[in-house]
Motif scaffolding. Structure first.
Motif, PDB file in Angstrom:
ATOM      1  N   ARG A 166       0.872  -1.119  -0.065  1.00 23.26           N
ATOM      2  CA  ARG A 166       0.050   0.026   0.038  1.00 23.26           C
ATOM      3  C   ARG A 166       0.659   1.328  -0.001  1.00 23.26           C
ATOM      4  NH1 ARG A 166      -5.047  -1.400   0.463  1.00 23.26           N
ATOM      5  NH2 ARG A 166      -5.724  -3.522   1.556  1.00 23.26           N
ATOM      6  N   SER A 192       1.064   3.829  -3.107  1.00 26.36           N
ATOM      7  CA  SER A 192       0.564   5.470  -2.731  1.00 26.36           C
ATOM      8  C   SER A 192       1.704   6.292  -3.181  1.00 26.36           C
ATOM      9  CB  SER A 192       0.253   5.542  -1.336  1.00 26.36           C
ATOM     10  OG  SER A 192      -0.550   4.901  -0.933  1.00 26.36           O
ATOM     11  N   ALA A 233       1.809   9.032  -6.212  1.00 23.56           N
ATOM     12  CA  ALA A 233       2.117  10.697  -5.988  1.00 23.56           C
ATOM     13  C   ALA A 233       3.305  10.905  -6.425  1.00 23.56           C
ATOM     14  CB  ALA A 233       2.123  10.634  -4.388  1.00 23.56           C
ATOM     15  N   VAL A 266       5.833   9.039   2.452  1.00 23.30           N
ATOM     16  CA  VAL A 266       4.310   8.121   2.731  1.00 23.30           C
ATOM     17  C   VAL A 266       4.524   7.302   3.909  1.00 23.30           C
ATOM     18  CG1 VAL A 266       2.814   6.234   1.941  1.00 23.30           C
ATOM     19  CG2 VAL A 266       3.272   8.034   0.331  1.00 23.30           C
ATOM     20  N   ALA A 289       0.285  12.534  -1.875  1.00 22.20           N
ATOM     21  CA  ALA A 289       0.388  11.362  -1.162  1.00 22.20           C
ATOM     22  C   ALA A 289      -0.562  11.130   0.057  1.00 22.20           C
ATOM     23  CB  ALA A 289       1.770  11.532  -0.387  1.00 22.20           C
ATOM     24  N   TYR A 339      -3.759  12.043  -0.373  1.00 26.08           N
ATOM     25  CA  TYR A 339      -4.909  11.565  -1.033  1.00 26.08           C
ATOM     26  C   TYR A 339      -4.779  10.047  -1.287  1.00 26.08           C
ATOM     27  CZ  TYR A 339      -8.026  10.432  -4.599  1.00 26.08           C
ATOM     28  OH  TYR A 339      -9.145  10.008  -5.300  1.00 26.08           O
ATOM     29  N   PHE A 340      -3.643   9.542  -1.987  1.00 22.76           N
ATOM     30  CA  PHE A 340      -3.574   8.208  -2.317  1.00 22.76           C
ATOM     31  C   PHE A 340      -3.443   7.390  -0.943  1.00 22.76           C
ATOM     32  CE2 PHE A 340      -2.172   9.915  -6.345  1.00 22.76           C
ATOM     33  CZ  PHE A 340      -3.353   9.195  -7.036  1.00 22.76           C
ATOM     34  N   TRP A 341      -2.701   7.831   0.045  1.00 23.27           N
ATOM     35  CA  TRP A 341      -2.606   6.980   1.431  1.00 23.27           C
ATOM     36  C   TRP A 341      -4.018   6.995   2.239  1.00 23.27           C
ATOM     37  CZ3 TRP A 341       0.091   3.297   3.088  1.00 23.27           C
ATOM     38  CH2 TRP A 341      -0.030   3.103   4.511  1.00 23.27           C
ATOM     39  N   SER A 342      -4.873   7.920   2.066  1.00 18.50           N
ATOM     40  CA  SER A 342      -6.028   8.104   2.865  1.00 18.50           C
ATOM     41  C   SER A 342      -6.832   6.786   1.889  1.00 18.50           C
ATOM     42  CB  SER A 342      -6.808   9.302   2.855  1.00 18.50           C
ATOM     43  OG  SER A 342      -6.911   9.831   1.830  1.00 18.50           O
ATOM     44  N   ARG A 343      -6.906   6.992   0.831  1.00 19.99           N
ATOM     45  CA  ARG A 343      -7.618   6.208  -0.165  1.00 19.99           C
ATOM     46  C   ARG A 343      -7.021   4.572   0.130  1.00 19.99           C
ATOM     47  NH1 ARG A 343      -8.494   5.976  -6.374  1.00 19.99           N
ATOM     48  NH2 ARG A 343      -6.831   4.678  -6.140  1.00 19.99           N
ATOM     49  N   GLU A 344      -5.836   4.571   0.466  1.00 18.19           N
ATOM     50  CA  GLU A 344      -5.353   2.892   0.583  1.00 18.19           C
ATOM     51  C   GLU A 344      -6.003   2.596   1.917  1.00 18.19           C
ATOM     52  OE1 GLU A 344      -3.908   0.538  -1.296  1.00 18.19           O
ATOM     53  OE2 GLU A 344      -3.463   1.797  -2.801  1.00 18.19           O
TER      54      GLU A 344
END
Lengths: 57, 233
Positions: free
Chosen positions: B4, B8, B12, B85, B216, B218-223
């Motif tokens: 993950r 992310s 990013a 991340v 970063a 955005y993608f981490w919270s999505r993961e």
């Protein structure tokens, strides 16, 4: 009961191990692309190194 | 967890690297090419007696050279994302909230740690400047980035004056000690070009890092939302 207590530390250890591994890869990438002085790498990355503020020459 | 982080960070890093490259090619590259005309001796600058016109044709797009710049900007920012991340994940484990909005602040701090802090004493170098040994400068650069990053972490997550005082010491120390300097100043590039180059390098770096932090986050919270939806992973 013990299993429940151990859940949080186990997940933290997992994050720390994964984070350490990922950061080592990231550091390696920054060193190779931004700092290694081999001629080919230096010439290819030259403009980015200057624009990113890395010590270049 | 590692997969993950990797996903992310690469999303990013590639996105922010592309933005950094485009901004660099538009705003920094013409200044760099102009400086290279002086670095190579094609133009010569004689201070107040100079008669060289300030506007020079520096050429257009060079597919190979500029293509490599795009590739390497993506690699550098992917490297930064692979550090950013995991730090976000560690902070989240300790109760910090990570999303795209907070990511912008993380990105701004990244810019301060990686560009502004080392650049405060070792200014972004236009081609042709006089400089000390590159190995010594790189050691100082890494030490300064590490100290600044640790200081920002202590400021953000410290809870008492002791940690904040340590942060101030970490921020100031590299500049009080000083960076390696050249013995003689031999730069052939007009100071106007060098100053514009440094300003543009900082501006592009800040824009790219703020984007990197936002992406970063955005993608981490999505993961993390995806991980919560599938507890077994």
């Amino acid at each position: 009961m013990n299993a429940h207590i151990q859940t949080a530390p186990a997940s933290r250890t997992g994050t720390l191990a994964a984070a350490t591994f990922a950061m080592l890869i990231g550091l390696g990438l920054v060193v190779v692309t931004g700092h290694v002085q081999a001629d080919t790498l230096h010439d290819a990355a030259h403009d980015v190194r200057h624009a990113t503020g890395f010590p270049c020459h | 967890m590692f997969t993950r982080m990797l996903a992310s960070a690469l999303f990013a890093g590639v996105a922010a690297g592309l933005i950094a490259a485009l901004l660099q090619l538009w705003f920094v590259q013409p200044v760099l090419l102009h400086a290279e005309l002086y670095e190579t001796g094609a133009l010569v600058h004689f201070g107040s007696a100079s008669t060289v016109p300030a506007h020079q044709d520096v050429g257009g797009i060079d597919p190979l050279r500029d293509g490599l710049s795009v590739l390497f900007a993506m690699l550098v920012y992917s490297g930064y994302a692979l550090i950013l991340v995991p730090l976000m994940a560690l902070a989240q484990d300790r109760g910090a909230r990570i999303d795209a909005r907070n990511g912008l602040i993380w990105g701004l701090c990244g810019f301060v740690a990686v560009h502004l802090a080392p650049g405060f004493t070792l200014a972004p170098e236009v081609p042709g400047v006089a400089a000390a040994d590159v190995g010594a400068r790189q050691i100082w650069w890494f030490a300064t980035v590490l100290a600044a990053a640790a200081a920002l972490w202590l400021i953000a997550f410290g809870r008492n004056w002791g940690t904040w005082a340590a942060a101030i010491v970490l921020l100031l120390a590299p500049h009080v000690i000083g960076a390696p300097e050249p013995d003689v100043l031999t730069g052939p590039v007009p100071t106007e070009i060098g100053a514009l180059f440094a300003a543009r390098a900082f501006g592009v770096g800040m824009a790219a890092w703020v984007m990197l932090g936002g992406f970063a986050g955005y993608f981490w919270s999505r993961e993390m939302r995806a991980a919560d939806a599938v507890p077994a992973e």
